[in-house]
Design an enzyme around this catalytic site. Structure first.
Site, short mmCIF file in Angstrom:
data_model
loop_
_atom_site.label_atom_id
_atom_site.label_comp_id
_atom_site.label_asym_id
_atom_site.label_seq_id
_atom_site.Cartn_x
_atom_site.Cartn_y
_atom_site.Cartn_z
N ASP A 1 -6.51 11.44 -8.52
CA ASP A 1 -6.60 11.44 -7.50
C ASP A 1 -6.79 12.69 -6.65
O ASP A 1 -7.06 13.56 -7.44
CB ASP A 1 -5.07 11.05 -7.41
CG ASP A 1 -5.29 9.64 -6.30
OD1 ASP A 1 -5.52 9.57 -5.57
OD2 ASP A 1 -4.43 8.26 -6.52
N ASP B 1 -7.47 2.41 -0.83
CA ASP B 1 -6.76 1.31 -1.59
C ASP B 1 -6.66 0.20 -1.48
O ASP B 1 -6.48 -0.16 -0.09
CB ASP B 1 -4.78 2.15 -1.88
CG ASP B 1 -5.07 3.17 -1.94
OD1 ASP B 1 -6.32 4.40 -3.22
OD2 ASP B 1 -3.63 3.86 -2.96
C1 GLA Z 1 -3.67 6.50 -4.16
C2 GLA Z 1 -4.58 6.05 -5.08
C3 GLA Z 1 -3.94 4.63 -5.94
C4 GLA Z 1 -2.54 5.33 -6.25
C5 GLA Z 1 -1.44 5.73 -5.56
C6 GLA Z 1 -0.33 5.95 -6.32
O1 GLA Z 1 -2.87 5.90 -3.15
O2 GLA Z 1 -5.47 5.59 -4.64
O3 GLA Z 1 -4.28 3.69 -6.82
O4 GLA Z 1 -3.57 6.03 -8.03
O5 GLA Z 1 -2.30 6.67 -5.25
O6 GLA Z 1 0.07 7.45 -5.27
#
Ligand code: GLA
Length: 659
Positions: A201, A288
């Site tokens: 990430d 997300d």
């Molecule tokens: C980000 C990613 C998600 C998840 C969260 C975890 O938002 O895009 O897919 O992994 O972090 O905190």
């Protein structure tokens, strides 16, 4: 030079394909090291790691967020095996945010949260290991995935600190991300703990500027942001790319057998569309997903016009499935089926994000729909291309390894739609029978020309189609996007794509001015459309099929045994008049095979036909004599790889592709 064949009989008067020796006419080649358009003879998209097909499996995040533990992970893993889903390919079991307790000081070894993952407490003291868990998953025939961040801190720490299982301890102990520890952590996770996948990430290089509460309160160290999600101009693209490249190198080093997966999670920021494919096995294209229909559409839109940027080894990732929750729960199977079918045809990783203990038989059957899984896992690896989109209707078509087509027709809206699926959408002839197999019901039907279909709100129809191809002796380049790599797409100033649906992210309601375009993919190379989504057109001649790109581009195309490359080339009408011209070049394994004359705006489409027998990699280069910063749309109209015999009956030097 015996391979190069000048075929004047196929060309209109006045036009000549000029062979390699005529390169001298071109005003001086730029040295290869400094010229991004110089042919390399090499496929430059990622081939490291192991992702010949879109990865399939399960991830903890959409199911539990960071409130995870060993029992939850193993429960879904067990169901993957017992339900038969693992045998169908759902083998990755990925632990997302929430596993870490701290980074031990002073040696920096990561410590697992053993209250949640008891098998990791191997001791002595705070010496922990995921090996017992990965061994167990491996013994079940599964593969194990772990999660980290490219910065010092995690997404949970930066954006969702109130969620469970945040790292604990001093500032240094809470710096659980890879930054400054890439080699140490990758060696630990892969060589010692035995993981097969890492999702990396990017929150730690995004949300910790000096002005944030986190930093002002002394909670975390400042990290001058490299990423600004809303402004590409304020994102340090090269620095972000360098950090992810370092991880890619470490993964390569610590996985000598090459059997691993690198999941790049930059949410479409940092112009990752242009380079994520060069080092990651999957690369996120959007922020997300949430369990809301309109947010799913947002994520879909970030991949649906990017087929050329994905293929075996490096897939677009519109985020994990949310089938099972919210708008996609057991009471909304129409929406759940649509979400799943769209991900399947887009070659998205099929990563289940649901507590499988709660799955109904109908939901398990959806994940396990053999026709849909086969559509996603087709060995040719060509992502679907939009064949129609207007209003709430979209038709996506995917060319399959055996020459059949997969087709998805989706109603994005809330009113029923009467639509027509035409043979033309499938690049099949309109005067021959088309047979459709419905992948939901198994029913078969045939039509000639077009088929009326009715779609209920949010419904998706999915078919496998056979018919008579409009191009019997080969494939249009836009039908084989998995074999195409826009190494340079001519985009000099990356811009956010304004055409992507901006679904509400959820937590902020309608406060503020709403969601803004965030995916820096506007103006890239496209299948059957101009870089900005317009129809392909040269001097008034419309091309339903072809590659639209910008000038100053170099597109790599794998040649799987075809004999000829053919296209009609020119400046796209959308460029508008101006005192500049472009020249089109075709290379085979790094050697110039042919080029056009200089094409000014308004010149009629110029046919090119090139003997490519024996060349494995074709490079399509367009150079402009104009200001290199001008985004100048150009067209490789009807671009196709063909067998030798125009009617499709002949053989190529290597026997054709079987299509
Ligand atoms: C980000 C990613 C998600 C998840 C969260 C975890 O938002 O895009 O897919 O992994 O972090 O905190």
């Amino acid at each position: 030079m015996h391979r190069l064949k000048h075929r004047p009989g196929l060309l209109p008067g006045g036009f000549a394909i000029v062979l390699a020796f005529a390169l001298a006419l071109w005003p001086g080649p730029v040295p290869a090291q400094t010229d991004p358009l110089a042919p390399t003879g090499r496929w430059s998209a990622n081939t490291r790691g192991s992702a010949p097909l879109p990865p399939m499996g399960w991830n903890s995040w959409n199911a539990f967020y960071s409130d995870i533990d060993e029992e939850k992970v193993l429960a879904s893993a067990t169901i993957l095996v017992d339900s038969g889903l693992a045998a169908m390919g759902y083998r990755h079991v990925n632990i997302d945010d929430g596993w870490w307790l701290k980074r031990r000081q002073p040696d920096g070894r990561m410590v697992i949260r053993t209250d949640k993952f008891p098998s990791a407490a191997i001791g002595p003291g705070d010496h922990t290991s995921f090996r017992p868990l990965t061994d167990r998953l491996h013994a079940m025939g599964l593969r194990a995935g772990i999660y980290s961040d490219i910065g010092r801190n995690s997404c949970g720490q930066v954006y969702t600190p109130n969620l469970a299982n945040q790292p604990e301890g001093t500032i240094a102990e809470r710096e659980v991300g890879l930054y400054g520890h890439v080699d140490q952590d990758i060696e630990l996770y892969f060589a010692e703990w035995g993981f097969d996948l890492i999702k990396v990430d990017g929150c730690g290089i995004r949300g910790l500027s000096a002005e944030t509460d986190h930093v002002r309160s002394g909670n975390y160290r400042e990290f001058a942001p490299l990423i600004d999600m809303n402004t590409l101009g304020r994102t340090d693209i090269a620095a972000v790319q360098a950090l992810y490249t370092e991880v890619g190198e470490a993964l390569h080093r610590h996985n000598p057998d090459g059997d691993y997966l690198f999941s790049v999670c930059l949410w479409g920021s940092s112009n990752v569309r242009a380079w994520g494919k060069n080092l990651g096995n999957i690369s996120r294209t959007s922020d997300d997903i949430t369990p809301q229909w309109t947010r799913m559409l947002t994520n879909l839109d970030t991949v649906s016009t990017r087929a050329l940027y994905a293929g075996p080894g490096a897939w677009n990732d519109p985020d994990m499935l949310f089938v099972g929750s919210g708008d996609f729960d057991a009471d909304h199977m129409t929406e759940a089926r649509s979400h799943f079918a769209l991900w399947a045809i887009m070659n998205a990783p099929l990563i289940i994000g649901f507590d499988l203990r709660k799955a109904t038989p109908e939901q398990l059957a959806l994940f396990g729909n053999p026709g849909l899984v086969a559509l996603n896992q087709d060995p040719a690896g060509h992502q679907a291309v939009p064949a129609y989109q207007s209003g709430d209707l979209q038709i996506f078509v995917k060319t399959l390894a055996n020459g059949e087509k997969g087709v998805v027709i989706v109603n994005r809206g809330l009113a029923p739609i009467d639509a027509q699926l035409s043979a033309g959408h499938l690049k099949f002839r309109g005067d021959a029978e088309v047979t459709l197999t419905d992948l939901w019901s198994g029913d078969r039907q045939t039509f000639i020309g077009e088929l009326p279909v009715r779609l209920e709100p949010r419904e998706t129809l999915v078919f496998r189609a056979t018919g008579a191809r409009t191009l019997p002796g080969g494939l249009y380049v836009s039908e084989q996007p998995g074999d195409v790599n826009p190494a340079e797409d001519g985009v000099t100033t990356p811009r956010h794509d304004p055409a992507i649906h901006r679904g509400v992210i959820g937590w902020q309601g309608t406060r503020g001015s709403g969601e803004h375009p965030q995916y820096g993919g506007f103006g890239g190379a496209q299948a059957d459309r101009s870089p900005f989504g317009e129809p392909l057109r040269i001097a008034g001649t419309r091309f339903d099929t072809g590659i639209g790109t910008l000038a100053n581009s170099r597109i790599e195309v794998r040649n799987r045994g075809y004999a000829r490359f053919a296209a009609n080339v020119g400046i796209d009408d959308s460029a508008g008049p101006g005192e500049r011209s472009v020249t089109f070049f075709v290379y085979g394994d790094g050697r110039l095979l042919a080029h056009s004359g200089p094409q000014p705006f308004g010149a009629p489409p110029q046919p090119m036909e090139v003997d490519i027998r024996g060349f494995a990699l074709i490079e399509l280069v367009v150079r402009s004599d104009a200001n290199a910063l001008e985004p100048l749309p150009v067209v490789w109209g009807d671009a196709a790889l063909l067998r030798w015999d125009r009617n499709g009956g002949g053989t190529s030097a290597r026997g054709g592709s079987g299509l």
